[in-house]
Every structure is written in structure tokens, then in C-alpha cells.
Design an enzyme around this catalytic site. Structure first.
Site, PDB file in Angstrom:
ATOM      1  N   ASN A   5       0.883  -1.174   0.000  1.00  0.00           N
ATOM      2  CA  ASN A   5       0.000   0.000   0.000  1.00  0.00           C
ATOM      3  C   ASN A   5       0.915   1.217   0.000  1.00  0.00           C
ATOM      4  O   ASN A   5       1.504   1.552   1.023  1.00  0.00           O
ATOM      5  CB  ASN A   5      -0.894  -0.017   1.251  1.00  0.00           C
ATOM      6  N   TRP A   6       1.024   1.839  -1.162  1.00  0.00           N
ATOM      7  CA  TRP A   6       1.948   2.982  -1.279  1.00  0.00           C
ATOM      8  C   TRP A   6       1.418   4.225  -0.579  1.00  0.00           C
ATOM      9  O   TRP A   6       2.149   5.206  -0.440  1.00  0.00           O
ATOM     10  CB  TRP A   6       2.181   3.322  -2.760  1.00  0.00           C
ATOM     11  N   LYS A   7       0.161   4.213  -0.191  1.00  0.00           N
ATOM     12  CA  LYS A   7      -0.480   5.407   0.384  1.00  0.00           C
ATOM     13  C   LYS A   7      -0.247   6.603  -0.552  1.00  0.00           C
ATOM     14  O   LYS A   7      -0.192   6.416  -1.765  1.00  0.00           O
ATOM     15  CB  LYS A   7       0.039   5.669   1.791  1.00  0.00           C
ATOM     16  N   HIS A  20      -9.747   0.875   4.433  1.00  0.00           N
ATOM     17  CA  HIS A  20      -8.488   1.098   5.166  1.00  0.00           C
ATOM     18  C   HIS A  20      -8.781   2.041   6.335  1.00  0.00           C
ATOM     19  O   HIS A  20      -9.607   2.962   6.206  1.00  0.00           O
ATOM     20  CB  HIS A  20      -7.430   1.702   4.235  1.00  0.00           C
ATOM     21  N   GLU A  29      -7.331   4.511   7.448  1.00  0.00           N
ATOM     22  CA  GLU A  29      -7.147   5.943   7.151  1.00  0.00           C
ATOM     23  C   GLU A  29      -8.369   6.497   6.413  1.00  0.00           C
ATOM     24  O   GLU A  29      -8.705   7.676   6.551  1.00  0.00           O
ATOM     25  CB  GLU A  29      -5.840   6.139   6.367  1.00  0.00           C
ATOM     26  N   GLU A  51      -5.891  -5.247  10.130  1.00  0.00           N
ATOM     27  CA  GLU A  51      -4.897  -4.207  10.392  1.00  0.00           C
ATOM     28  C   GLU A  51      -5.247  -3.488  11.695  1.00  0.00           C
ATOM     29  O   GLU A  51      -6.072  -2.556  11.690  1.00  0.00           O
ATOM     30  CB  GLU A  51      -4.889  -3.191   9.248  1.00  0.00           C
ATOM     31  N   GLY A  70       1.825   2.065  10.724  1.00  0.00           N
ATOM     32  CA  GLY A  70       2.760   3.174  10.618  1.00  0.00           C
ATOM     33  C   GLY A  70       3.364   3.605  11.941  1.00  0.00           C
ATOM     34  O   GLY A  70       3.984   4.665  12.034  1.00  0.00           O
ATOM     35  N   SER A  78       2.921  -2.357  10.371  1.00  0.00           N
ATOM     36  CA  SER A  78       4.369  -2.335  10.628  1.00  0.00           C
ATOM     37  C   SER A  78       5.047  -3.679  10.337  1.00  0.00           C
ATOM     38  O   SER A  78       5.945  -4.099  11.059  1.00  0.00           O
ATOM     39  CB  SER A  78       4.657  -1.885  12.068  1.00  0.00           C
ATOM     40  N   GLY A 110       2.605  -1.241   4.290  1.00  0.00           N
ATOM     41  CA  GLY A 110       2.680   0.185   4.000  1.00  0.00           C
ATOM     42  C   GLY A 110       4.116   0.618   3.775  1.00  0.00           C
ATOM     43  O   GLY A 110       4.693   0.441   2.701  1.00  0.00           O
TER      44      GLY A 110
HETATM   45  C1  PEP Z   1      -0.983   0.056   5.798  1.00  0.00           C
HETATM   46  O1  PEP Z   1      -0.944   1.198   5.400  1.00  0.00           O
HETATM   47  O2  PEP Z   1      -1.900  -0.680   5.438  1.00  0.00           O
HETATM   48  C2  PEP Z   1       0.082  -0.413   6.692  1.00  0.00           C
HETATM   49  C3  PEP Z   1      -0.017  -1.604   7.213  1.00  0.00           C
HETATM   50  O3  PEP Z   1       1.124   0.463   6.934  1.00  0.00           O
HETATM   51  P1  PEP Z   1       2.512   0.139   7.680  1.00  0.00           P
HETATM   52  O4  PEP Z   1       3.023  -1.180   7.114  1.00  0.00           O
HETATM   53  O5  PEP Z   1       3.401   1.281   7.352  1.00  0.00           O
HETATM   54  O6  PEP Z   1       2.208   0.003   9.126  1.00  0.00           O
END
Ligand code: PEP
Length: 248
Positions: free
Chosen positions: A9-11, A92, A94, A164, A170, A212, A233
Site C-alpha cells: 500500500n503505497w499510500k 483502510h 485511514e 490491520e 505506521g 508495521s 505500508g
Molecule cells: C498500511 O498502510 O496498510 C500499513 C499496514 O502500513 P505500515 O506497514 O506502514 O504500518
């Protein structure tokens, strides 16, 4: 046996130049897991051009709950189909937090994706306060139920689920493999509990863990019986790390 799937997931990261380097790096070495990247809308054409013919899938990070019309700024599922998307993230945390997406909206988005032949990656997860209040199962159960209510058995057979925990996204904090496994097993069991006709769907359902995930913790997480890969992410923005996770 469910094949492992690792989705980046590049966000809201990337540029044409940076993506070209990243995609070339990811394509250079085959990984043991199936790989895909979910990218900002403007880069879908670049992914289609760079990844067509490779084993790596691509997709978007959101989709409209509407199919067409006067919805300024929205992107409909058939438009994602025009760019060869295999996957789209829905729900997601976010999106749920910053854009007020409800469980019902998320379920409708999953339905729109499926109608266009795109696999929705349905994200569920609890906040730290909810975990500490002992509400993890109630929260993820409620988020999942909205999707189970909205989709047919055939459609449920085409989704991917991603657990998640919001407190792990993050933040550098990862759920332990035992914590993640417990929630994954609960989610699978919730699907199976809907009726005998869903037993097969539950057994085959890919449930990814996200929060993470890094090269040094992926192998342990992915060794758990109900963890079928990861939604990645930060670590998906470096080809070396993403590939290491895809090989974990
Ligand atoms: C995500 O954005 O779905 C995610 C899991 O981010 P990260 O791996 O940076 O925690």
C-alpha cells in the site's frame, strides 16, 4: 493450502520517476508469495504499462460506492477496470478515520469492486483504546458482518480480508504473531459460522495481516496458520524490503 499474498500500500507516496525505480526493482527478482501494489490513482496507468506481463498485480487504494454520475473527485470501479486493476483496498483505517467511511459504505465499495471483476481487499481493525477495552472481536466482527451481509456467497469467495490493528499501522508497533493469529482465526470462524455453505469460502479466504510488517518480523507472522500474507505500508516503498517480505 492458501498461497501467500503480499500487497504493498503505497499510500500517498510516489512520483513517476521514483515509481519507475521501485517497480523495476520489484520486477527484477521473483518472490515466493504473489505480489501486488496498490497505488495512487494517477499511477495506475504507469503500473499497467510496467507490470503487464509480469507476475505482479496492481490496484487502487479506494473506489467509489457509486457507479457513475455527478460525484466530483470520485473514481468508479469500472474506471479501475480500464487500468487493469486486480485489487482495490476498501475500508483502510485511514479512509474510515479521515473520510468517515462507515461499515455500510465499505461493504458497498466491496460490492462495486466485485461487480467490475476486481478483488476488494477489505480492511478491518481495532484502535488501541478498543483493544484495551477488550472490544477487538466486537469491532472487527461488526466490520466484517457488514460485508458478509452485503455480498453473495459467490462474491464472498472472491474477496481478500486484511486485519490491520489501527495501533500498529505506521507506528512501528506490530501485533505479536499470537495476537494476530487469534484475530485471524476469529475472523475465519465468523465467516464459517454464517452457515454450512460458507465453510468452503471460510477455508479458502485469504486473510492478510497489516501493521508495521518489516523484513525482520514477516516470517514469524506469516508462519501462523491463519495468516495468509501481508498488507504492507512503509516497507513496500523499498524494493529490497518488499521483496524480502514477499520471500519471508
Ligand atoms: C498500511 O498502510 O496498510 C500499513 C499496514 O502500513 P505500515 O506497514 O506502514 O504500518
Amino acid at each position: 493450502m492458501r498461497q501467500k499474498l503480499v500487497i504493498g500500500n503505497w499510500k500517498m507516496h510516489g512520483s513517476l520517476a521514483a515509481n519507475a525505480t521501485l517497480l523495476a526493482g520489484i520486477k527484477a527478482t521473483p518472490a515466493r508469495a504473489r505480489l501486488a501494489v496498490c497505488v495512487p490513482f494517477p499511477y495506475l496507468a504507469q503500473c499497467q504499462a510496467e507490470l503487464t506481463g509480469s507476475s505482479i498485480g496492481w490496484g487502487a487504494q479506494d473506489v467509489s460506492a457509486e457507479t457513475r454520475g455527478a460525484f466530483t473527485g470520485e473514481v468508479a470501479a469500472p474506471m479501475l477496470g480500464d487500468f487493469g486493476c486486480t485489487y482495490v483496498l476498501v475500508g483502510h483505517s485511514e479512509r474510515r478515520t479521515y473520510h468517515g467511511e462507515t461499515d455500510t459504505t465499505v461493504a458497498t465499495k466491496a460490492l462495486r469492486a466485485l461487480e467490475s471483476g476486481i478483488v476488494p481487499v477489505v480492511c478491518v481493525g481495532e484502535t488501541l483504546a478498543q483493544r484495551e477495552a477488550g472490544e477487538t472481536e466486537a469491532v472487527v466482527g461488526r466490520q466484517l458482518t457488514a460485508v458478509l451481509d452485503a455480498l453473495s456467497i459467490e462474491q464472498l469467495g472472491r474477496i481478500v480480508l486484511a486485519y490491520e490493528p489501527v495501533w500498529a499501522i505506521g507506528t512501528g508497533k506490530t501485533a505479536t504473531s499470537a495476537q494476530a493469529q487469534a484475530v485471524h482465526a476469529f475472523l475465519r470462524q465468523q465467516v464459517a459460522a454464517r452457515g454450512s455453505e460458507l465453510a468452503e469460502v471460510a477455508a479458502r479466504l485469504p486473510i492478510l495481516y497489516g501493521g508495521s510488517v518489516k523484513p525482520d518480523n514477516a516470517a514469524e507472522l506469516f508462519s501462523m496458520s491463519d495468516i495468509d500474507g501481508g498488507l504492507i505500508g512503509g516497507a513496500s516503498l523499498k524494493a529490497e524490503d518488499f521483496l524480502a517480505i514477499g520471500n519471508a
